[in-house]
Structure formats: structure tokens, C-alpha cells
Design a protein around this motif. Structure first.
Motif, PDB file in Angstrom:
ATOM      1  N   LEU A  83       7.890 -27.680  -3.696  1.00 58.61           N
ATOM      2  CA  LEU A  83       7.918 -28.497  -4.882  1.00 58.61           C
ATOM      3  C   LEU A  83       8.212 -27.782  -6.088  1.00 58.61           C
ATOM      4  O   LEU A  83       7.819 -28.445  -7.069  1.00 58.61           O
ATOM      5  N   ALA A  84       8.370 -26.310  -6.046  1.00 58.24           N
ATOM      6  CA  ALA A  84       8.390 -25.735  -7.283  1.00 58.24           C
ATOM      7  C   ALA A  84       9.554 -26.165  -8.228  1.00 58.24           C
ATOM      8  O   ALA A  84       9.224 -26.069  -9.519  1.00 58.24           O
ATOM      9  N   GLU A  85      10.663 -26.705  -7.766  1.00 61.55           N
ATOM     10  CA  GLU A  85      11.659 -27.005  -8.462  1.00 61.55           C
ATOM     11  C   GLU A  85      11.506 -28.322  -9.261  1.00 61.55           C
ATOM     12  O   GLU A  85      11.801 -28.928 -10.133  1.00 61.55           O
ATOM     13  N   TYR A  86      10.379 -29.205  -8.699  1.00 57.47           N
ATOM     14  CA  TYR A  86      10.077 -30.399  -9.229  1.00 57.47           C
ATOM     15  C   TYR A  86       9.041 -30.413 -10.327  1.00 57.47           C
ATOM     16  O   TYR A  86       9.028 -31.135 -11.114  1.00 57.47           O
ATOM     17  N   ASN A  87       8.164 -29.224 -10.109  1.00 58.74           N
ATOM     18  CA  ASN A  87       6.772 -29.264 -11.096  1.00 58.74           C
ATOM     19  C   ASN A  87       7.083 -28.398 -12.308  1.00 58.74           C
ATOM     20  O   ASN A  87       6.447 -28.307 -12.885  1.00 58.74           O
ATOM     21  N   ASN A  88       8.319 -27.506 -12.159  1.00 56.52           N
ATOM     22  CA  ASN A  88       8.535 -26.631 -13.534  1.00 56.52           C
ATOM     23  C   ASN A  88       9.479 -27.366 -14.405  1.00 56.52           C
ATOM     24  O   ASN A  88      10.754 -26.773 -14.508  1.00 56.52           O
ATOM     25  N   LYS A  89       9.166 -28.352 -14.820  1.00 55.92           N
ATOM     26  CA  LYS A  89      10.358 -29.063 -15.690  1.00 55.92           C
ATOM     27  C   LYS A  89       9.673 -29.128 -17.231  1.00 55.92           C
ATOM     28  O   LYS A  89       8.730 -28.849 -17.635  1.00 55.92           O
TER      29      LYS A  89
END
Length: 89
Positions: A83-89
Motif C-alpha cells: 500500500l506504500a504507493e497509494y498512501n504516500n500522495k
């Protein structure tokens, strides 16, 4: 009715305190979708969400999906990495 959810699918919360948070579908039944994020909602206590409060995506983490479907050993850190790429926006 066709099932809209798949284990390992990326979904977003549409309402509540966790609005906008990315989750991975851990399991589902007729009434609810059980989601995890590896932080506040780990594998030991998935969050039960009403499907109308979830924004589905076409994105599926196939590594997580295979582990969940085969009941392989999986860690909360695996969920967090997915989920790292989805939560770091």
C-alpha cells in the motif's frame, strides 16, 4: 450479482474518519468487506466495511492475493509495502 471484490484488491475508504485511506481486501461476504492496512488495521483484526463506503479500484496486488487465497504466511509489513504507493500522495 457478480462479485465486485477480490482478495488482494486495493480499495479506498469513502467515508468516516479513515476517508481516503487505502486498504487491501482481506476477505468479504454477502454484507461486508473486510479490509486491512497493516498499520491500524492489521491482519489479526481486519476492519469490517459496508460496501457502499468503499471505492473499488481495478488494482490487485497478486502477491498478496496468492498468499491470502493459499493461506500462506503473511505479515502486516507485506500489506504496508503493497500500500506504500497509494498512501504516500
Amino acid at each position: 450479482m457478480k462479485n465486485l471484490y477480490s482478495k488482494g484488491q486495493i480499495v479506498f475508504s469513502k467515508s468516516g474518519k479513515d476517508k481516503g485511506t487505502a486498504y487491501i481486501v482481506y476477505d468479504y461476504d454477502k454484507s461486508y468487506v473486510y479490509v486491512v492496512d497493516g498499520k491500524l488495521r492489521g491482519l489479526e483484526k481486519p476492519k469490517r466495511k459496508n460496501p457502499i463506503h468503499i471505492q473499488i479500484t481495478k488494482n490487485i496486488d497478486y502477491d498478496i492475493k496468492n498468499k491470502l487465497e493459499n493461506k500462506d504466511y503473511i505479515l502486516n509489513s507485506d500489506i504496508r509495502k503493497a500500500l506504500a504507493e497509494y498512501n504516500n500522495k
